[in-house]
Design an enzyme around this catalytic site. Structure first.
Site, PDB file in Angstrom:
ATOM      1  N   HIS A 126       0.824  -1.209   0.000  1.00  0.00           N
ATOM      2  CA  HIS A 126       0.000   0.000   0.000  1.00  0.00           C
ATOM      3  C   HIS A 126       0.859   1.260   0.000  1.00  0.00           C
ATOM      4  CE1 HIS A 126      -3.297  -2.400   2.384  1.00  0.00           C
ATOM      5  NE2 HIS A 126      -2.971  -2.957   1.255  1.00  0.00           N
ATOM      6  N   TYR A 157      -5.893   5.797   4.885  1.00  0.00           N
ATOM      7  CA  TYR A 157      -6.116   4.441   4.425  1.00  0.00           C
ATOM      8  C   TYR A 157      -7.283   4.321   3.453  1.00  0.00           C
ATOM      9  CZ  TYR A 157      -7.970  -0.254   4.551  1.00  0.00           C
ATOM     10  OH  TYR A 157      -8.491  -1.451   4.185  1.00  0.00           O
ATOM     11  N   ASP A 205      -8.309   0.753  -3.860  1.00  0.00           N
ATOM     12  CA  ASP A 205      -9.400   0.240  -3.031  1.00  0.00           C
ATOM     13  C   ASP A 205     -10.399   1.367  -2.774  1.00  0.00           C
ATOM     14  OD1 ASP A 205     -11.030  -1.029  -1.222  1.00  0.00           O
ATOM     15  OD2 ASP A 205      -9.449  -1.514   0.212  1.00  0.00           O
ATOM     16  N   HIS A 207     -13.162   0.931  -1.082  1.00  0.00           N
ATOM     17  CA  HIS A 207     -13.665   0.683   0.276  1.00  0.00           C
ATOM     18  C   HIS A 207     -15.160   0.946   0.385  1.00  0.00           C
ATOM     19  CE1 HIS A 207     -12.206  -0.330   4.351  1.00  0.00           C
ATOM     20  NE2 HIS A 207     -11.167  -0.726   3.646  1.00  0.00           N
ATOM     21  N   GLU A 231     -10.808  -2.283  -6.276  1.00  0.00           N
ATOM     22  CA  GLU A 231     -11.317  -3.124  -5.189  1.00  0.00           C
ATOM     23  C   GLU A 231     -12.535  -2.497  -4.513  1.00  0.00           C
ATOM     24  OE1 GLU A 231      -8.268  -3.925  -2.342  1.00  0.00           O
ATOM     25  OE2 GLU A 231      -9.700  -4.501  -0.783  1.00  0.00           O
ATOM     26  N   GLU A 257     -13.756  -9.110   0.609  1.00  0.00           N
ATOM     27  CA  GLU A 257     -13.191  -9.226   1.958  1.00  0.00           C
ATOM     28  C   GLU A 257     -14.242  -9.210   3.063  1.00  0.00           C
ATOM     29  OE1 GLU A 257     -10.723  -5.699   1.411  1.00  0.00           O
ATOM     30  OE2 GLU A 257     -11.531  -4.900   3.270  1.00  0.00           O
ATOM     31  N   ARG A 278     -11.532 -11.779  -3.232  1.00  0.00           N
ATOM     32  CA  ARG A 278     -10.739 -11.085  -2.215  1.00  0.00           C
ATOM     33  C   ARG A 278     -11.047 -11.580  -0.806  1.00  0.00           C
ATOM     34  NH1 ARG A 278      -6.927  -8.351  -1.375  1.00  0.00           N
ATOM     35  NH2 ARG A 278      -7.878  -6.660  -0.206  1.00  0.00           N
ATOM     36  N   HIS A 307      -7.447 -11.518   0.950  1.00  0.00           N
ATOM     37  CA  HIS A 307      -7.248 -10.348   1.810  1.00  0.00           C
ATOM     38  C   HIS A 307      -6.003 -10.552   2.686  1.00  0.00           C
ATOM     39  CE1 HIS A 307      -9.112  -7.486   4.993  1.00  0.00           C
ATOM     40  NE2 HIS A 307      -8.762  -6.767   3.942  1.00  0.00           N
ATOM     41  N   ASP A 311      -4.462  -6.850   9.798  1.00  0.00           N
ATOM     42  CA  ASP A 311      -5.415  -7.512  10.706  1.00  0.00           C
ATOM     43  C   ASP A 311      -5.698  -8.959  10.275  1.00  0.00           C
ATOM     44  OD1 ASP A 311      -6.990  -6.649   8.606  1.00  0.00           O
ATOM     45  OD2 ASP A 311      -8.233  -5.302   9.825  1.00  0.00           O
ATOM     46  N   GLU A 334      -2.031  -9.582  -1.306  1.00  0.00           N
ATOM     47  CA  GLU A 334      -1.832  -8.353  -0.539  1.00  0.00           C
ATOM     48  C   GLU A 334      -0.882  -8.664   0.622  1.00  0.00           C
ATOM     49  OE1 GLU A 334      -5.348  -7.068   1.569  1.00  0.00           O
ATOM     50  OE2 GLU A 334      -4.788  -4.964   1.411  1.00  0.00           O
TER      51      GLU A 334
HETATM   52 CO    CO Z   1      -9.877  -3.780   0.999  1.00  0.00          CO
END
Ligand code: CO
Length: 399
Positions: A126, A157, A205, A207, A231, A257, A278, A307, A311, A334
Site C-alpha cells: 500500500h 487508508y 481500493d 472501500h 477493489e 473481503e 478477495r 485479503h 489484521d 496483498e
Molecule cells: Co480492501
C-alpha cells in the site's frame, strides 16, 4: 488415533495495536500441535469465547485427521451459521488441523493441496500519503524493493478527504467523508502515479464508500488508467449493481473481503462478475472452504487475491501463501509487511524478496508462536474510530 487434547486461544498485538486471535490445537501426541488464525480484530473477545466455550467442548477427543468432517460439524452445530464470529472461530481450529496434518505427513501444506504451481507469490503493498509527492515517493520505494504491483491510496487508508464537519453536533470525533471530493482526489493521484510509472501494475481500493451511481461513474473514469484491479467498488448491500458496471467498462473488479456466506461469493464467480476473489480466509471459515472456492474460480476464469492486511495474523498470511502457491489461478497477494515485534512473536513468518513472498518449507504452515513474546504485546480492547466515518451532514457511512 491422534486426537484433539486441548484448544487454547492466544490474543496478542505485536503490530499497530491490532488484536490478533491465534488458536493452538494440542494433540494426544506429545509435542504435536497446530496453529490457526481466527483474527477478527474488531470483535476479538467474542471469537475467543466462541472457540473456548462452544467449539472446544465440541471437538475435544476427536480425530485430528478428519478435517472435512470436523469443519462441517463445527459449522452446523450451533444451528445458525456463517456469521463473522463463528466463521473466524471455526477457521482457527480448521487451519490448526491443516498445520497438524502437514506436520504429521512431514510436508508443507502446499504439498497437501497439490503442490507448488510457482516458487513465490507476487505481492502488492500500500502506497499512501497526504500529497502526490509523498505517494509517488512511497511507490518509488516499493519499486526499488522489486515490487511490480502497488496499491495507490490518498489522504489516509480509505481515501477520506479531510473536510470540515458542517454539523458539529453530529459527531465531533468522527472522520468526515465527501464522496465527490474523494473521487476527484483519487483520480488525480492515480493519474499522477500512472504518468510517473507507465508500466507498473496499479491497484486501488474504493472501500465501498460510493453510491451505486457514483461507483459506475468512477469505474468508467478509472478505465484509461489500466488498473490491475479496482477493489470494493460497491458495498456488499449494493452488489446487484455490479452487472451495470460490467456492461459499461473493462476495469478489472476485485471484491470479497467482507463476505461471510457462500451465497455471497458463488454467484459473482459463476456469473463472471468479478475478476479477483478477495475473501478474508479466516472470515470465510478457514482453509477448508477457501481451497474449494479457489478451484471454483479456476473453473470460471476468476483469480485469487486473498485479503492480506495487518489484521490478518502472520499465521493467516502463511495460510494465504500456501494456497497461493498451490492454486493455478493465483492472481496476487496483498502483503502488509511485518515488523520486528511480529516476527519475534511468530518465528517462521513468510519472507518477501524482490516482490515475491516465500514460505520456509517446513512441515505444516512452517510458522510458530513464541507465547512468552506474545505476552509482551497484550491485545487492547478499544473503540475503533475508522468505522465511525460520517458524511458531511452527520449520516453514518459504510466503512
Ligand atoms: Co480492501
Amino acid at each position: 488415533m491422534v486426537s484433539i487434547e486441548d484448544i487454547r486461544v492466544i490474543l496478542t498485538a505485536p503490530q499497530n495495536q491490532l488484536p490478533l486471535v491465534i488458536v493452538k490445537v494440542q494433540t494426544s501426541e506429545p509435542g504435536l500441535y497446530g496453529l490457526g488464525c481466527a483474527t477478527f480484530t474488531q470483535r476479538h473477545l467474542a471469537v475467543a469465547a466462541a472457540v473456548q466455550d462452544h467449539l472446544r467442548p465440541l471437538v475435544l477427543g476427536r480425530d485430528v485427521d478428519r478435517i472435512e468432517d470436523l469443519w462441517h460439524l463445527m459449522m452446523v452445530n450451533g444451528y445458525w451459521r456463517n456469521g463473522p464470529v463463528l466463521n473466524n472461530a471455526v477457521s482457527g481450529i480448521d487451519q490448526a488441523l491443516w498445520d497438524i496434518k502437514g506436520k504429521r505427513a512431514g510436508l508443507p501444506v502446499y504439498e497437501l493441496l497439490g503442490g507448488k504451481c510457482r516458487e513465490g507469490a507476487a505481492v502488492y503493498r500500500h502506497a499512501d500519503g497526504t500529497d502526490h509527492e509523498q505517494v509517488i515517493d512511497q511507490v518509488h520505494a516499493f519499486v526499488e524493493q522489486g515490487l511490480g504491483h502497488v496499491r495507490v491510496q490518498h489522504g489516509g487508508y480509505d481515501g477520506v478527504v479531510p473536510v470540515k464537519n458542517v454539523v458539529p453536533q453530529a459527531s465531533p470525533d468522527g472522520a468526515y467523508f465527501d464522496p465527490r471530493a474523494s473521487t476527484r482526489a483519487k483520480l488525480a493521484v492515480l493519474t499522477a502515479v500512472r504518468e510517473r510509472f507507465p508500466h507498473l501494475e496499479l491497484l486501488h481500493d474504493v472501500h465501498e464508500r460510493l453510491t451505486p451511481a457514483q461507483a459506475v461513474e468512477f469505474a468508467k473514469e478509472c478505465e484509461p488508467l489500466k488498473l490491475f484491479f479496482l477493489e470494493d467498488i460497491l458495498a456488499v448491500e449494493d452488489l446487484d449493481w455490479l452487472a451495470n458496471i460490467r456492461q459499461v467498462c473493462t476495469t478489472p473488479m476485485a471484491i470479497g473481503e467482507l463476505f461471510n456466506h457462500p451465497r455471497e461469493w458463488t454467484p459473482l464467480i459463476t456469473g463472471r462478475l468479478i475478476d479477483f476473489m478477495r475473501m478474508h480466509i479466516s472470515q470465510m471459515g478457514g482453509l477448508t472452504p477457501a481451497r474449494k472456492v479457489a478451484i471454483l474460480g479456476e473453473l470460471h476464469g476468476v483469480r485469487t487475491a486473498w485479503h492480506g492486511p495487518a489484521d490478518t495474523s502472520p499465521v493467516g498470511h502463511a495460510v494465504n501463501l500456501h494456497l497461493d502457491l498451490a492454486s493455478w489461478n493465483f492472481g496476487i497477494q496483498e502483503w502488509c509487511g511485518f515488523g520486528e515485534p511480529a516476527r519475534e512473536v511468530f518465528p517462521g513468518c513468510p519472507e518477501l524478496r524482490e516482490g515475491y513472498l516465500y514460505p520456509n518449507n517446513k512441515p505444516g504452515f512452517g510458522i510458530d508462536l513464541d507465547e512468552s513474546a506474545a505476552e509482551r504485546y497484550p491485545a487492547p480492547c478499544s473503540v475503533i474510530q475508522w468505522t465511525q466515518t460520517r458524511l458531511r451532514d452527520g449520516t453514518i457511512a459504510r466503512p
